[in-house]
Design a protein around this motif. Structure first.
Motif, PDB file in Angstrom:
ATOM      1  N   MET A   1      15.476  85.368  30.940  1.00  8.21           N
ATOM      2  CA  MET A   1      14.434  85.838  31.869  1.00  8.21           C
ATOM      3  C   MET A   1      14.715  85.335  33.282  1.00  8.21           C
ATOM      4  N   LYS A   2      14.529  86.239  34.188  1.00  2.00           N
ATOM      5  CA  LYS A   2      14.811  85.875  35.587  1.00  2.00           C
ATOM      6  C   LYS A   2      13.696  85.025  36.171  1.00  2.00           C
ATOM      7  N   TYR A   3      14.078  84.173  37.096  1.00  2.00           N
ATOM      8  CA  TYR A   3      13.051  83.465  37.851  1.00  2.00           C
ATOM      9  C   TYR A   3      12.523  84.401  38.914  1.00  2.00           C
ATOM     10  N   LYS A   4      11.315  84.157  39.276  1.00  2.00           N
ATOM     11  CA  LYS A   4      10.789  84.979  40.374  1.00  2.00           C
ATOM     12  C   LYS A   4      11.243  84.385  41.698  1.00  2.00           C
ATOM     13  N   ILE A   5      11.889  85.198  42.476  1.00  2.00           N
ATOM     14  CA  ILE A   5      12.258  84.737  43.816  1.00  2.00           C
ATOM     15  C   ILE A   5      11.373  85.479  44.803  1.00  2.00           C
ATOM     16  N   SER A   6      10.756  84.729  45.692  1.00  2.00           N
ATOM     17  CA  SER A   6       9.732  85.385  46.511  1.00  2.00           C
ATOM     18  C   SER A   6      10.360  86.467  47.378  1.00  2.00           C
ATOM     19  N   SER A   7       9.584  87.522  47.616  1.00  2.00           N
ATOM     20  CA  SER A   7      10.134  88.721  48.230  1.00  2.00           C
ATOM     21  C   SER A   7      10.659  88.457  49.633  1.00  2.00           C
ATOM     22  N   PHE A   8       9.969  87.578  50.371  1.00  2.00           N
ATOM     23  CA  PHE A   8      10.429  87.419  51.752  1.00  2.00           C
ATOM     24  C   PHE A   8      11.829  86.806  51.806  1.00  2.00           C
ATOM     25  N   ILE A   9      12.106  85.930  50.836  1.00  2.29           N
ATOM     26  CA  ILE A   9      13.451  85.341  50.795  1.00  2.29           C
ATOM     27  C   ILE A   9      14.471  86.414  50.406  1.00  2.29           C
ATOM     28  N   MET A  10      14.122  87.199  49.387  1.00  2.00           N
ATOM     29  CA  MET A  10      15.028  88.262  48.932  1.00  2.00           C
ATOM     30  C   MET A  10      15.371  89.206  50.083  1.00  2.00           C
ATOM     31  N   ILE A  11      14.308  89.673  50.764  1.00  3.74           N
ATOM     32  CA  ILE A  11      14.507  90.648  51.840  1.00  3.74           C
ATOM     33  C   ILE A  11      15.306  90.019  52.967  1.00  3.74           C
ATOM     34  N   PHE A  12      14.914  88.806  53.312  1.00  2.00           N
ATOM     35  CA  PHE A  12      15.587  88.137  54.422  1.00  2.00           C
ATOM     36  C   PHE A  12      17.068  87.927  54.112  1.00  2.00           C
ATOM     37  N   SER A  13      17.355  87.433  52.896  1.00  2.00           N
ATOM     38  CA  SER A  13      18.761  87.134  52.606  1.00  2.00           C
ATOM     39  C   SER A  13      19.586  88.410  52.463  1.00  2.00           C
ATOM     40  N   LYS A  80       8.528  77.247  33.998  1.00  2.00           N
ATOM     41  CA  LYS A  80       9.611  77.400  34.982  1.00  2.00           C
ATOM     42  C   LYS A  80       9.095  77.987  36.287  1.00  2.00           C
ATOM     43  N   ASN A  81       8.074  78.815  36.188  1.00  2.00           N
ATOM     44  CA  ASN A  81       7.544  79.466  37.387  1.00  2.00           C
ATOM     45  C   ASN A  81       6.343  78.739  37.979  1.00  2.00           C
ATOM     46  N   GLU A  82       6.184  77.494  37.535  1.00  2.00           N
ATOM     47  CA  GLU A  82       5.061  76.712  38.024  1.00  2.00           C
ATOM     48  C   GLU A  82       5.287  76.292  39.481  1.00  2.00           C
ATOM     49  N   GLY A  83       4.204  76.072  40.155  1.00  2.00           N
ATOM     50  CA  GLY A  83       4.313  75.530  41.505  1.00  2.00           C
ATOM     51  C   GLY A  83       4.597  76.601  42.534  1.00  2.00           C
ATOM     52  N   ILE A  88       9.961  75.790  42.961  1.00  2.00           N
ATOM     53  CA  ILE A  88      10.723  76.552  41.958  1.00  2.00           C
ATOM     54  C   ILE A  88      12.188  76.628  42.369  1.00  2.00           C
ATOM     55  N   LEU A  89      12.362  76.929  43.656  1.00  4.12           N
ATOM     56  CA  LEU A  89      13.718  77.053  44.187  1.00  4.12           C
ATOM     57  C   LEU A  89      14.475  75.741  44.014  1.00  4.12           C
ATOM     58  N   TYR A  90      13.798  74.637  44.319  1.00  8.94           N
ATOM     59  CA  TYR A  90      14.427  73.325  44.205  1.00  8.94           C
ATOM     60  C   TYR A  90      14.870  73.068  42.768  1.00  8.94           C
ATOM     61  N   ARG A  91      13.986  73.342  41.834  1.00 13.08           N
ATOM     62  CA  ARG A  91      14.312  73.112  40.421  1.00 13.08           C
ATOM     63  C   ARG A  91      15.465  74.023  39.979  1.00 13.08           C
ATOM     64  N   PHE A  92      15.411  75.252  40.505  1.00 12.36           N
ATOM     65  CA  PHE A  92      16.443  76.240  40.156  1.00 12.36           C
ATOM     66  C   PHE A  92      17.812  75.774  40.643  1.00 12.36           C
ATOM     67  N   ILE A  93      17.845  75.350  41.890  1.00  7.50           N
ATOM     68  CA  ILE A  93      19.128  74.979  42.485  1.00  7.50           C
ATOM     69  C   ILE A  93      19.716  73.739  41.827  1.00  7.50           C
ATOM     70  N   PHE A  94      18.891  72.756  41.555  1.00  6.74           N
ATOM     71  CA  PHE A  94      19.436  71.498  41.046  1.00  6.74           C
ATOM     72  C   PHE A  94      19.320  71.370  39.531  1.00  6.74           C
ATOM     73  N   ASN A  95      19.183  72.498  38.853  1.00  4.39           N
ATOM     74  CA  ASN A  95      19.219  72.501  37.384  1.00  4.39           C
ATOM     75  C   ASN A  95      18.127  71.645  36.772  1.00  4.39           C
ATOM     76  N   TYR A  96      17.084  71.407  37.503  1.00  3.23           N
ATOM     77  CA  TYR A  96      16.060  70.488  37.026  1.00  3.23           C
ATOM     78  C   TYR A  96      15.471  70.990  35.716  1.00  3.23           C
ATOM     79  N   ASN A  97      15.182  72.298  35.637  1.00  2.00           N
ATOM     80  CA  ASN A  97      14.582  72.868  34.437  1.00  2.00           C
ATOM     81  C   ASN A  97      15.459  72.641  33.219  1.00  2.00           C
TER      82      ASN A  97
END
Ligand code: HEC
Length: 292
Positions: A1-13, A80-83, A88-97
């Motif tokens: 299952m994909k993590y939710k990445i907020s739309s503004f980040i998606m669009i911006f990147s 995983k989608n808490e907070g 979420i991004l921080y946990r995603f990037i550093f494998n925290y989950n």
């Protein structure tokens, strides 16, 4: 299952990636790709709209999928989608989950009793690695096919640009004229080359004369100016009134004023020089020793 990445980040990147590629790879190709062009702006607006729609659909799918999961899986996903987005991004990037959810694997090599921890590579590292692969592929092919960062093409482009600038400069730069021109020692060498190109057919390379008269002696057919240097300049500019074979190089635009200044400086120099050519055409015109 994909993590939710907020739309503004998606669009911006996504937009940054597209704009970046436009700027680096397509800039030299077509004017349409310039950022301020209306078609480009329209293109970006359409892309933003599409991304927003995509984001909306993704959210719907996410919610629908969660409905069909078992309670346990649902809990994990929601955890995983808490907070807020950044955590979420921080946990995603550093494998925290993953660290929290899975036990670290251990590899026992057996013979020496050393146990190796088999940690997963951090997500940021893997993504960076993938990014370098993608970047090098794009770079490699654009290097082969586009003007982008190809040293030979870059050299050619800037060389042509410089030639154009020189042409424009020469067109508008003030050219030497009879009134303002005078003998310049530093132009003699350039003048020699130009003399050999333009004048040697009739006056010979050393100026000793063949079809045209000897330019190294004190005999002159034409005396239109009181000054020797100006006399030379004037004849090269206006040609000879007595004999059209000596044509008006300056007036006709065949040779520019600055180049005539160089040639005249050279002719003046070989005329004043003490050492004269051995073979020379016999004198023509009047002997003039004193010019003022
Ligand atoms: C097509 C042949 C030809 C070319 C090319 C030519 N000349 Fe001449 N030049 C002549 C002739 C012929 C005369 C003699 C004109 C006359 O009798 O009045 C002459 C005369 C002159 C004179 C005056 C000499 C005098 O005694 O009055 C000068 C100075 C001179 N040329 C310089 C040049 C320079 C510098 C060039 C190159 C830019 C040049 N010429 C190119 C044929 C040529």
């Amino acid at each position: 299952m994909k993590y939710k990445i907020s739309s503004f980040i998606m669009i911006f990147s996504s937009l940054s990636v597209i704009i970046f590629s436009f700027y680096t790879f397509l800039k030299s190709y077509n004017k349409i790709f310039y950022i301020k062009h209306p078609i480009t702006i329209l293109f970006f607006i359409v892309i933003v709209l599409l991304l927003i729609i995509l984001e909306f659909i993704n959210n719907l799918i996410f919610k629908k999928k969660i409905e069909f999961l078992s309670e346990n899986d649902k809990k994990i996903i929601l955890e995983k989608n808490e907070g807020n987005y950044l955590s979420i991004l921080y946990r995603f990037i550093f494998n925290y989950n993953n660290k929290k959810l899975e036990k670290v694997k251990k590899i026992d090599h057996g013979f020496d009793g050393i146990i190796e921890l088999d940690n997963d590579l951090p997500i940021w590292w893997i993504h960076l690695f993938l990014l370098t692969i993608i970047f090098s592929t794009i770079y490699f092919f654009s290097y082969l096919t586009l003007d982008f960062s190809n040293p030979y093409k870059e050299y050619k482009i800037s060389y042509e640009k410089q030639l154009k600038e020189i042409k424009i400069f020469e067109r508008y730069a003030p050219q030497a004229s009879l009134e303002k021109s005078f003998f310049k020692k530093n132009l003699i060498n350039d003048g020699k080359i130009l003399f050999e190109e333009n004048c040697s057919t009739c006056h010979r390379k050393d100026g000793s004369g063949s079809i045209g008269p000897n330019l190294t002696d004190d005999y002159w057919i034409n005396t239109v100016e009181k000054d020797l240097y100006k006399n030379i300049f004037s004849i090269v500019w206006n040609g000879s009134k007595k004999n059209p074979t000596m044509r008006a190089f300056g007036k006709s635009g065949e040779i520019k004023g600055n180049d005539i200044e160089k040639i005249s400086s050279y002719v003046y120099f070989i005329n004043k020089k003490k050492i004269k050519p051995n073979q020379k055409k016999s004198p023509q015109g009047k002997k003039i020793l004193k010019w003022n």
